[in-house]
Design a protein around this motif. Sequence first.
Motif, PDB file in Angstrom:
ATOM      1  N   MET A  22     -57.069  -5.765 -18.433  1.00  0.00           N
ATOM      2  CA  MET A  22     -55.809  -5.309 -19.144  1.00  0.00           C
ATOM      3  C   MET A  22     -55.688  -5.084 -20.715  1.00  0.00           C
ATOM      4  O   MET A  22     -54.875  -3.670 -21.472  1.00  0.00           O
ATOM      5  CB  MET A  22     -54.248  -5.762 -18.569  1.00  0.00           C
ATOM      6  N   ALA A  23     -56.763  -5.707 -21.237  1.00  0.00           N
ATOM      7  CA  ALA A  23     -56.437  -5.397 -22.373  1.00  0.00           C
ATOM      8  C   ALA A  23     -57.583  -4.614 -22.797  1.00  0.00           C
ATOM      9  O   ALA A  23     -56.780  -4.092 -24.649  1.00  0.00           O
ATOM     10  CB  ALA A  23     -57.932  -6.493 -22.734  1.00  0.00           C
ATOM     11  N   ALA A  24     -58.786  -3.554 -21.981  1.00  0.00           N
ATOM     12  CA  ALA A  24     -59.337  -2.870 -22.489  1.00  0.00           C
ATOM     13  C   ALA A  24     -58.176  -1.593 -22.320  1.00  0.00           C
ATOM     14  O   ALA A  24     -58.519  -0.552 -22.878  1.00  0.00           O
ATOM     15  CB  ALA A  24     -60.313  -2.505 -21.299  1.00  0.00           C
ATOM     16  N   ASP A  25     -57.142  -1.274 -20.743  1.00  0.00           N
ATOM     17  CA  ASP A  25     -56.321  -0.520 -21.220  1.00  0.00           C
ATOM     18  C   ASP A  25     -55.471  -0.369 -21.824  1.00  0.00           C
ATOM     19  O   ASP A  25     -54.830   1.067 -23.247  1.00  0.00           O
ATOM     20  CB  ASP A  25     -55.772  -1.300 -19.713  1.00  0.00           C
ATOM     21  N   LEU A  26     -54.926  -1.889 -22.743  1.00  0.00           N
ATOM     22  CA  LEU A  26     -53.661  -1.586 -23.933  1.00  0.00           C
ATOM     23  C   LEU A  26     -54.337  -1.063 -25.369  1.00  0.00           C
ATOM     24  O   LEU A  26     -53.609  -0.456 -26.072  1.00  0.00           O
ATOM     25  CB  LEU A  26     -53.488  -2.934 -24.464  1.00  0.00           C
ATOM     26  N   ALA A  27     -55.931  -1.668 -25.413  1.00  0.00           N
ATOM     27  CA  ALA A  27     -56.597  -1.003 -26.279  1.00  0.00           C
ATOM     28  C   ALA A  27     -56.460   1.041 -26.875  1.00  0.00           C
ATOM     29  O   ALA A  27     -56.904   1.017 -27.269  1.00  0.00           O
ATOM     30  CB  ALA A  27     -58.347  -1.002 -26.625  1.00  0.00           C
ATOM     31  N   GLY A  28     -56.288   1.465 -25.393  1.00  0.00           N
ATOM     32  CA  GLY A  28     -55.866   3.025 -25.368  1.00  0.00           C
ATOM     33  C   GLY A  28     -54.636   3.291 -25.272  1.00  0.00           C
ATOM     34  O   GLY A  28     -54.208   4.704 -25.572  1.00  0.00           O
ATOM     35  N   THR A  29     -53.952   2.925 -25.806  1.00  0.00           N
ATOM     36  CA  THR A  29     -51.995   2.708 -26.273  1.00  0.00           C
ATOM     37  C   THR A  29     -52.087   2.873 -27.377  1.00  0.00           C
ATOM     38  O   THR A  29     -52.095   2.765 -28.023  1.00  0.00           O
ATOM     39  CB  THR A  29     -51.536   2.148 -25.284  1.00  0.00           C
ATOM     40  N   PRO A  30     -50.612   3.417 -27.646  1.00  0.00           N
ATOM     41  CA  PRO A  30     -50.371   3.443 -29.379  1.00  0.00           C
ATOM     42  C   PRO A  30     -50.009   2.638 -29.590  1.00  0.00           C
ATOM     43  O   PRO A  30     -49.572   1.297 -28.994  1.00  0.00           O
ATOM     44  CB  PRO A  30     -48.789   4.226 -28.989  1.00  0.00           C
ATOM     45  N   THR A  31     -50.113   2.286 -30.820  1.00  0.00           N
ATOM     46  CA  THR A  31     -50.729   0.942 -31.620  1.00  0.00           C
ATOM     47  C   THR A  31     -49.541   0.555 -32.830  1.00  0.00           C
ATOM     48  O   THR A  31     -49.245   1.775 -33.235  1.00  0.00           O
ATOM     49  CB  THR A  31     -51.948   0.363 -32.619  1.00  0.00           C
ATOM     50  N   SER A  32     -48.555   0.100 -33.046  1.00  0.00           N
ATOM     51  CA  SER A  32     -47.977  -0.115 -33.873  1.00  0.00           C
ATOM     52  C   SER A  32     -48.641  -0.435 -35.453  1.00  0.00           C
ATOM     53  O   SER A  32     -48.027  -0.808 -36.210  1.00  0.00           O
ATOM     54  CB  SER A  32     -47.099  -1.624 -33.786  1.00  0.00           C
ATOM     55  N   GLY A  33     -49.352  -1.336 -35.156  1.00  0.00           N
ATOM     56  CA  GLY A  33     -50.847  -1.741 -36.501  1.00  0.00           C
ATOM     57  C   GLY A  33     -49.677  -3.066 -36.503  1.00  0.00           C
ATOM     58  O   GLY A  33     -49.775  -4.036 -38.079  1.00  0.00           O
ATOM     59  N   LEU A  34     -48.440  -3.332 -36.196  1.00  0.00           N
ATOM     60  CA  LEU A  34     -47.837  -5.048 -36.664  1.00  0.00           C
ATOM     61  C   LEU A  34     -48.336  -5.699 -35.757  1.00  0.00           C
ATOM     62  O   LEU A  34     -48.455  -6.068 -34.368  1.00  0.00           O
ATOM     63  CB  LEU A  34     -46.167  -4.734 -36.610  1.00  0.00           C
ATOM     64  N   ARG A  35     -49.037  -6.564 -36.710  1.00  0.00           N
ATOM     65  CA  ARG A  35     -49.612  -8.024 -35.759  1.00  0.00           C
ATOM     66  C   ARG A  35     -49.796  -9.499 -36.287  1.00  0.00           C
ATOM     67  O   ARG A  35     -48.214  -9.718 -37.233  1.00  0.00           O
ATOM     68  CB  ARG A  35     -51.366  -8.036 -36.544  1.00  0.00           C
ATOM     69  N   VAL A  36     -49.529 -10.703 -35.682  1.00  0.00           N
ATOM     70  CA  VAL A  36     -49.023 -11.837 -34.924  1.00  0.00           C
ATOM     71  C   VAL A  36     -50.600 -12.252 -34.263  1.00  0.00           C
ATOM     72  O   VAL A  36     -51.366 -11.661 -33.931  1.00  0.00           O
ATOM     73  CB  VAL A  36     -48.055 -11.326 -34.305  1.00  0.00           C
ATOM     74  N   GLN A  37     -49.922 -13.651 -34.318  1.00  0.00           N
ATOM     75  CA  GLN A  37     -50.772 -14.601 -33.206  1.00  0.00           C
ATOM     76  C   GLN A  37     -50.422 -13.554 -32.341  1.00  0.00           C
ATOM     77  O   GLN A  37     -49.569 -14.330 -31.833  1.00  0.00           O
ATOM     78  CB  GLN A  37     -50.742 -15.653 -33.944  1.00  0.00           C
ATOM     79  N   LEU A  38     -51.347 -13.492 -31.012  1.00  0.00           N
ATOM     80  CA  LEU A  38     -51.348 -12.941 -29.556  1.00  0.00           C
ATOM     81  C   LEU A  38     -51.754 -14.450 -29.286  1.00  0.00           C
ATOM     82  O   LEU A  38     -52.548 -15.034 -28.958  1.00  0.00           O
ATOM     83  CB  LEU A  38     -51.686 -11.650 -29.420  1.00  0.00           C
ATOM     84  N   CYS A  39     -51.088 -14.444 -27.611  1.00  0.00           N
ATOM     85  CA  CYS A  39     -50.855 -15.581 -26.487  1.00  0.00           C
ATOM     86  C   CYS A  39     -52.395 -14.212 -26.194  1.00  0.00           C
ATOM     87  O   CYS A  39     -53.065 -15.415 -25.636  1.00  0.00           O
ATOM     88  CB  CYS A  39     -49.709 -15.713 -25.524  1.00  0.00           C
ATOM     89  N   GLY A  40     -52.270 -13.339 -25.819  1.00  0.00           N
ATOM     90  CA  GLY A  40     -53.263 -12.171 -25.742  1.00  0.00           C
ATOM     91  C   GLY A  40     -53.417 -12.256 -23.673  1.00  0.00           C
ATOM     92  O   GLY A  40     -53.867 -11.455 -23.206  1.00  0.00           O
ATOM     93  N   ASP A  41     -52.694 -13.747 -22.971  1.00  0.00           N
ATOM     94  CA  ASP A  41     -52.109 -13.472 -21.912  1.00  0.00           C
ATOM     95  C   ASP A  41     -51.136 -13.898 -21.426  1.00  0.00           C
ATOM     96  O   ASP A  41     -50.623 -14.965 -20.572  1.00  0.00           O
ATOM     97  CB  ASP A  41     -52.960 -13.800 -21.205  1.00  0.00           C
ATOM     98  N   ALA A  42     -50.148 -13.002 -22.080  1.00  0.00           N
ATOM     99  CA  ALA A  42     -48.475 -13.773 -22.066  1.00  0.00           C
ATOM    100  C   ALA A  42     -47.965 -13.026 -20.820  1.00  0.00           C
ATOM    101  O   ALA A  42     -46.160 -12.693 -20.856  1.00  0.00           O
ATOM    102  CB  ALA A  42     -47.931 -13.043 -23.114  1.00  0.00           C
ATOM    103  N   HIS A  43     -48.363 -13.595 -19.213  1.00  0.00           N
ATOM    104  CA  HIS A  43     -48.043 -13.150 -18.706  1.00  0.00           C
ATOM    105  C   HIS A  43     -46.936 -14.094 -17.777  1.00  0.00           C
ATOM    106  O   HIS A  43     -47.159 -15.076 -17.932  1.00  0.00           O
ATOM    107  CB  HIS A  43     -48.775 -12.843 -17.052  1.00  0.00           C
ATOM    108  N   LEU A  44     -45.657 -13.851 -16.946  1.00  0.00           N
ATOM    109  CA  LEU A  44     -44.605 -15.010 -17.258  1.00  0.00           C
ATOM    110  C   LEU A  44     -45.119 -16.195 -16.518  1.00  0.00           C
ATOM    111  O   LEU A  44     -44.616 -17.125 -16.820  1.00  0.00           O
ATOM    112  CB  LEU A  44     -43.371 -14.842 -15.975  1.00  0.00           C
ATOM    113  N   SER A  45     -46.431 -16.384 -16.052  1.00  0.00           N
ATOM    114  CA  SER A  45     -46.781 -17.532 -15.378  1.00  0.00           C
ATOM    115  C   SER A  45     -46.985 -18.760 -16.192  1.00  0.00           C
ATOM    116  O   SER A  45     -47.803 -20.039 -16.315  1.00  0.00           O
ATOM    117  CB  SER A  45     -47.100 -17.933 -14.139  1.00  0.00           C
ATOM    118  N   ASN A  46     -47.267 -17.990 -17.792  1.00  0.00           N
ATOM    119  CA  ASN A  46     -47.692 -18.405 -18.678  1.00  0.00           C
ATOM    120  C   ASN A  46     -47.114 -19.236 -20.336  1.00  0.00           C
ATOM    121  O   ASN A  46     -47.116 -19.624 -20.916  1.00  0.00           O
ATOM    122  CB  ASN A  46     -48.782 -18.032 -19.241  1.00  0.00           C
ATOM    123  N   PHE A  47     -45.304 -19.129 -18.917  1.00  0.00           N
ATOM    124  CA  PHE A  47     -44.763 -19.536 -19.842  1.00  0.00           C
ATOM    125  C   PHE A  47     -44.444 -20.899 -18.769  1.00  0.00           C
ATOM    126  O   PHE A  47     -44.270 -20.841 -18.152  1.00  0.00           O
ATOM    127  CB  PHE A  47     -43.279 -19.545 -19.943  1.00  0.00           C
TER     128      PHE A  47
END
Length: 481
Positions: free
Chosen positions: A93-118
């Motif tokens: 999915m990270a590889a897929d997201l790299a090809g999507t439109p990007t806002s350029g607004l950066r934050v500290q990402l979880c990187g794997d923010a699926h619902l079971s990681n809450f």
Amino acid sequence: MAVKSDVRASGKGQVRARNAEQLTRADRAALGKDARASAPLESHAEFTPDGSRDPVGLLLEQAKSRVPELVPVRHGRMLVSPFTFFRGAALPMAADLAGTPTSGLRVQLCGDAHLSNFGAFASPERRLVFDVNDFDETLPGPFEWDVKRLAASLAVAGRDNQFSRKDCRAIVLSAVEAYRTAMRAFAEQHFLDVWYAHVDVTATLSEVKSQLTKKGAKRTEKMVAKAHTRDSMQALSKLTTLVDGQRRIISNPPLIEPIEEIFADVQAGKVNEMVRSVLDTYRRTLQSDRKHLLEYFTLVQVARKVVGVGSVGTRAWIALMGAEDGTEPLFMQAKEAQPSVLAAFCGHSQYNNQGERVVVGQRLMQAESDILLGWTHVVDPNGIDRDFYVRQLKDWKFSVPIETMIPSGLKVYAHMCGWTLARAHARSGDRIALAAYLGGSNKFDHAIADFAETYADQNERDYAAFQADVKDGRVEATTEI
């Protein structure tokens, strides 16, 4: 069509709001609105799979750095359902997201923010709090990547639970609306107020009871009560047995294996020396009061433990420690930290130790972190360098069993996740620019919901390909464990 941009950082390091705070609020809001030029809100609905993508190939490449005998266990757990496959497929999915439109607004990402990681865990003040609880992949990057992974996970989980498309969309919209409105609220608050914000599980449960069925409310209350029993004493009774009057970790290969069994061909003294070295270097990363606390405990035994779905195969150790006469146990977990799946697309971390990367990211995103959270570096008995982060194994920690939820319950849970993710991002990114970018309409919400549905379709195709590759022998999987 929005321009797809390179999201790598020109300079390494954690995201910092400090530079943004030097601008006026108007300037920061203008930065957010200007970002819509390169990535309009509607553009986040877009996802066009690259013709050369090979998600299974990425998973097999990732497996090369993991414990070989545990890789089939990981694949077996991913085979259970499209949702468990999604949980393990953070790299594709990270590889897929790299090809999507990007806002350029950066934050500290979880990187794997699926619902079971809450989930919920104990705060230092012994309150049950809800937060993001997995940071193996944390790294600075575009804020929308976390939002999209959360949204897609909700769509996939809803389908796994056989919810209607209408219910699935309502659940996703609940999360994204909560994220957007929370970010706009945080933009109006003082930064210290944002920093102190958190979700108290007991208080939140009383607020949302009216949105749950009686059965759902009772089930949730039971889970909260059970969470208070999940500590080192409970782990002691579950994971150990008495041998000649001493507590020893129960061997259950390959899920739990004492270190002396794994390194049977290595002198016991060498293994013990390695373990002592690990604990010594880990202690140095703690605050002085936490070092003092840890000095009361002595090491009893160490074992390797299989954890999670996507994490299976990375080296995870549990350490049984004891104080007083052995009636006061402390279970610690040291989990291997490898480079983030985002590194190839967002830039490498400034931290040479990947365990430090995880700990710094976790402390930045979480409202309250484990008091014994730290990191270390190990040269294992085979002479290989490995980085680890360390925390308590169990401290009231629990995650909601997604497969048992009904649409109304998952909608409430999605709202909690969306608010929590916004709070985590507001701590590291420019909350004022983010709020201005998201705006007051629901355009962003519906664009992400469209993306989530499209990506859930893609996940089903990837899962089918994964099943076929297991059947054909390209992928080795063990389903008995």
